[in-house]
Design an enzyme around this catalytic site. Structure first.
Site, mmCIF file in Angstrom:
data_model
loop_
_atom_site.group_PDB
_atom_site.id
_atom_site.type_symbol
_atom_site.label_atom_id
_atom_site.label_comp_id
_atom_site.label_asym_id
_atom_site.label_seq_id
_atom_site.Cartn_x
_atom_site.Cartn_y
_atom_site.Cartn_z
ATOM 1 N N CYS A 109 21.866 8.959 -18.199
ATOM 2 C CA CYS A 109 21.031 9.456 -19.494
ATOM 3 C C CYS A 109 21.926 10.572 -20.263
ATOM 4 O O CYS A 109 21.416 10.730 -21.412
ATOM 5 C CB CYS A 109 19.733 10.183 -18.722
ATOM 6 N N HIS A 252 17.143 15.015 -24.182
ATOM 7 C CA HIS A 252 16.660 13.920 -23.312
ATOM 8 C C HIS A 252 15.395 13.769 -22.917
ATOM 9 O O HIS A 252 14.803 14.606 -22.681
ATOM 10 C CB HIS A 252 17.603 13.714 -22.144
ATOM 11 N N ASN A 282 11.227 6.861 -21.012
ATOM 12 C CA ASN A 282 12.467 7.396 -20.783
ATOM 13 C C ASN A 282 13.585 6.417 -20.957
ATOM 14 O O ASN A 282 13.552 5.341 -20.206
ATOM 15 C CB ASN A 282 12.715 8.169 -19.472
HETATM 16 O O1 UT7 Z 1 16.421 10.648 -16.760
HETATM 17 C C1 UT7 Z 1 17.279 11.145 -15.839
HETATM 18 C C2 UT7 Z 1 16.589 12.510 -15.428
HETATM 19 N N1 UT7 Z 1 15.179 12.258 -15.134
HETATM 20 C C3 UT7 Z 1 14.418 13.115 -14.771
HETATM 21 O O2 UT7 Z 1 14.827 14.197 -15.243
HETATM 22 C C4 UT7 Z 1 13.004 12.833 -14.306
HETATM 23 C C5 UT7 Z 1 12.640 13.968 -13.291
HETATM 24 N N2 UT7 Z 1 11.476 13.966 -12.597
HETATM 25 C C6 UT7 Z 1 10.384 13.680 -13.148
HETATM 26 O O3 UT7 Z 1 9.964 13.420 -14.313
HETATM 27 C C7 UT7 Z 1 8.932 13.724 -12.295
HETATM 28 O O4 UT7 Z 1 9.330 14.230 -10.985
HETATM 29 C C8 UT7 Z 1 8.438 12.290 -11.961
HETATM 30 C C9 UT7 Z 1 7.398 12.107 -13.046
HETATM 31 C C10 UT7 Z 1 9.388 11.280 -11.428
HETATM 32 C C11 UT7 Z 1 7.370 12.593 -10.781
HETATM 33 O O5 UT7 Z 1 6.236 13.658 -11.131
HETATM 34 P P1 UT7 Z 1 5.938 14.897 -10.178
HETATM 35 O O6 UT7 Z 1 4.992 15.652 -10.641
HETATM 36 O O7 UT7 Z 1 7.349 15.410 -9.773
HETATM 37 O O8 UT7 Z 1 5.368 14.024 -9.016
HETATM 38 P P2 UT7 Z 1 5.753 14.112 -7.621
HETATM 39 O O9 UT7 Z 1 6.854 13.110 -7.278
HETATM 40 O O10 UT7 Z 1 5.753 15.156 -6.789
HETATM 41 O O11 UT7 Z 1 4.521 13.108 -6.827
HETATM 42 C C12 UT7 Z 1 3.098 13.762 -6.856
HETATM 43 C C13 UT7 Z 1 2.142 12.803 -6.330
HETATM 44 C C14 UT7 Z 1 2.550 12.032 -5.072
HETATM 45 O O12 UT7 Z 1 1.551 11.882 -4.142
HETATM 46 P P3 UT7 Z 1 0.811 13.007 -3.101
HETATM 47 O O13 UT7 Z 1 2.371 12.841 -2.237
HETATM 48 O O14 UT7 Z 1 0.831 14.320 -3.542
HETATM 49 O O15 UT7 Z 1 -0.132 12.298 -2.277
HETATM 50 C C15 UT7 Z 1 3.067 10.698 -5.595
HETATM 51 O O16 UT7 Z 1 3.244 9.688 -4.549
HETATM 52 O O17 UT7 Z 1 2.100 11.661 -7.108
HETATM 53 C C16 UT7 Z 1 2.167 10.381 -6.745
HETATM 54 N N3 UT7 Z 1 2.809 9.474 -7.593
HETATM 55 C C17 UT7 Z 1 1.997 8.901 -8.480
HETATM 56 N N4 UT7 Z 1 0.696 8.682 -8.610
HETATM 57 C C18 UT7 Z 1 0.243 8.008 -9.440
HETATM 58 C C19 UT7 Z 1 4.013 9.216 -7.947
HETATM 59 N N5 UT7 Z 1 4.229 8.660 -8.771
HETATM 60 C C20 UT7 Z 1 2.935 7.997 -9.262
HETATM 61 C C21 UT7 Z 1 2.523 7.098 -10.114
HETATM 62 N N6 UT7 Z 1 1.140 7.190 -10.332
HETATM 63 N N7 UT7 Z 1 3.101 6.511 -11.036
#
Ligand code: UT7
Length: 331
Positions: A109, A252, A282
């Site tokens: 990225c 980004h 993204n």
């Molecule tokens: O481009 C390179 C750089 N990239 C980045 O900087 C991306 C950085 N990270 C992010 O943008 C975020 O961490 C994500 C969008 C990838 C994830 O968001 P989050 O708020 O950090 O969610 P999380 O991984 O903590 O997950 C929270 C919950 C989990 O469920 P439980 O364990 O709380 O029951 C996940 O399983 O959300 C669940 N989850 C989803 N639910 C519905 C993860 N993905 C999804 C989804 N739909 N697509």
């Protein structure tokens, strides 16, 4: 200095509701946690080089530069047409540029800022005069369709700028640039298999999952805010700009919560932080030039506006640059 800008998206739009038909996710979750409403996905007949050539054509038109004037093409991509050779020579051939210098840059990225720095150095050394700098991805090709944590985030597309020599006080001038990396974080954003050391599923040692892109989103989230914030602050200092001097933050487009947090930490009001993540997701190396071109098309920037660019991605890698916006008309 930047003399032209352009972008290209594939024609197929995929909404959050489309994804929710096959994945355990929802439009509500994706919008709230990422800010994304839709993204574009290349069909089987469209390669990264096609999107890259489309964006470059528009950037050349915007710079009013004929293909004969170009001497170098740099493509930043995570998703080259093939593992070998680079994609840039194919792009140059598709553009009909003749025997120009052409090579790829791989910094995920952050790739576009790495390519911009490389182009700027080539021009400063006299090795190049007019460089087409492209960020292009068909990221959908490396996503695991069953992984809801990545497949809702990434999209395909390309953005490009034309760089040429200029003076520091001219609109379009590229100011200080800063790049960085931390290879101890290699496993946080990776496609583990596919290289000679770890063949893909056909080579048997990794299983098919190793062919797909993986990201430890939570850890990456905070590192992205921290690293982009630090290098953006350093570039501001080197440019001699105060935070109040910055007209637009172009970071980004990883996640709208990351861009909002970053703007807040730098001290830039949210309305001065450029955002197109809702429309394209993204797009990795294409993210910054796509955001620039979309903002330009909306006539958001005035000639001479001060832009602070920053990116973070796999490697880990990051970068920032100061740029004043050129006097160019939307094509
Ligand atoms: O481009 C390179 C750089 N990239 C980045 O900087 C991306 C950085 N990270 C992010 O943008 C975020 O961490 C994500 C969008 C990838 C994830 O968001 P989050 O708020 O950090 O969610 P999380 O991984 O903590 O997950 C929270 C919950 C989990 O469920 P439980 O364990 O709380 O029951 C996940 O399983 O959300 C669940 N989850 C989803 N639910 C519905 C993860 N993905 C999804 C989804 N739909 N697509």
């Amino acid at each position: 200095m930047v003399a032209g800008v352009g972008s290209r998206l594939p024609s197929r739009c995929v909404t959050n509701d489309d994804l929710a038909r096959t994945l355990d996710t929802s439009d509500e979750w994706i919008r709230a946690r990422t800010g994304i409403a839709r993204r574009y996905v290349a069909d089987a007949g469209t390669d990264t080089s096609d999107l890259a050539a489309g964006a470059a054509e528009r950037a050349l038109a915007s710079a009013r530069l004929s293909p004969a004037g170009v001497d170098t093409v740099i493509v930043a991509t995570t998703t080259p047409d093939r593992p070998c050779p680079a994609t840039a020579p194919t792009v140059a051939a598709k553009l009909g540029l003749g025997p120009v210098a052409a090579f790829d840059v791989s910094a995920v990225c952050s790739g576009f800022l790495y390519a911009l720095a490389t182009a700027s150095g080539l021009i400063a050394s006299g090795a190049a005069e007019h460089v087409v700098v492209i960020g292009a991805e068909t990221f959908s090709r490396i996503l695991d369709p069953a992984d809801r944590s990545t497949s809702v985030i990434f999209g395909d597309g390309a953005g490009a700028v034309v760089l040429r020599a200029g003076t520091p006080d001219e609109p379009g001038a590229l100011g200080p640039l800063l790049l960085g990396s931390d290879g101890t974080g290699v496993d946080l954003i990776t496609v583990p298999a596919g290289g000679p050391g770890r063949p893909d599923a056909a080579g048997a040692d990794t299983g098919s999952a190793g062919r797909y892109f993986t990201m430890q989103g939570k850890k990456v989230f905070w590192l992205a805010v921290q690293r982009m914030g630090e290098c953006a602050a350093t570039v501001l200092g080197r440019a001699g700009w105060r935070v109040e001097d910055v007209d637009w933050l172009v970071s980004h487009q990883a996640n709208h919560r990351i861009t909002a947090r970053l703007a807040d930490e730098i001290g830039i009001p949210p309305e001065r932080s450029v955002s197109n993540i809702a429309e394209v997701g993204n797009t990795a190396a294409a993210s910054i030039p796509l955001a620039l071109d979309h903002a330009h098309a909306r006539r958001l920037f005035r000639p001479g506006d001060r832009l602070l660019l920053t990116a973070f991605g796999g490697g880990l890698t990051w970068g920032a640059a100061a740029l004043t916006w050129p006097a160019i008309d939307p094509v």
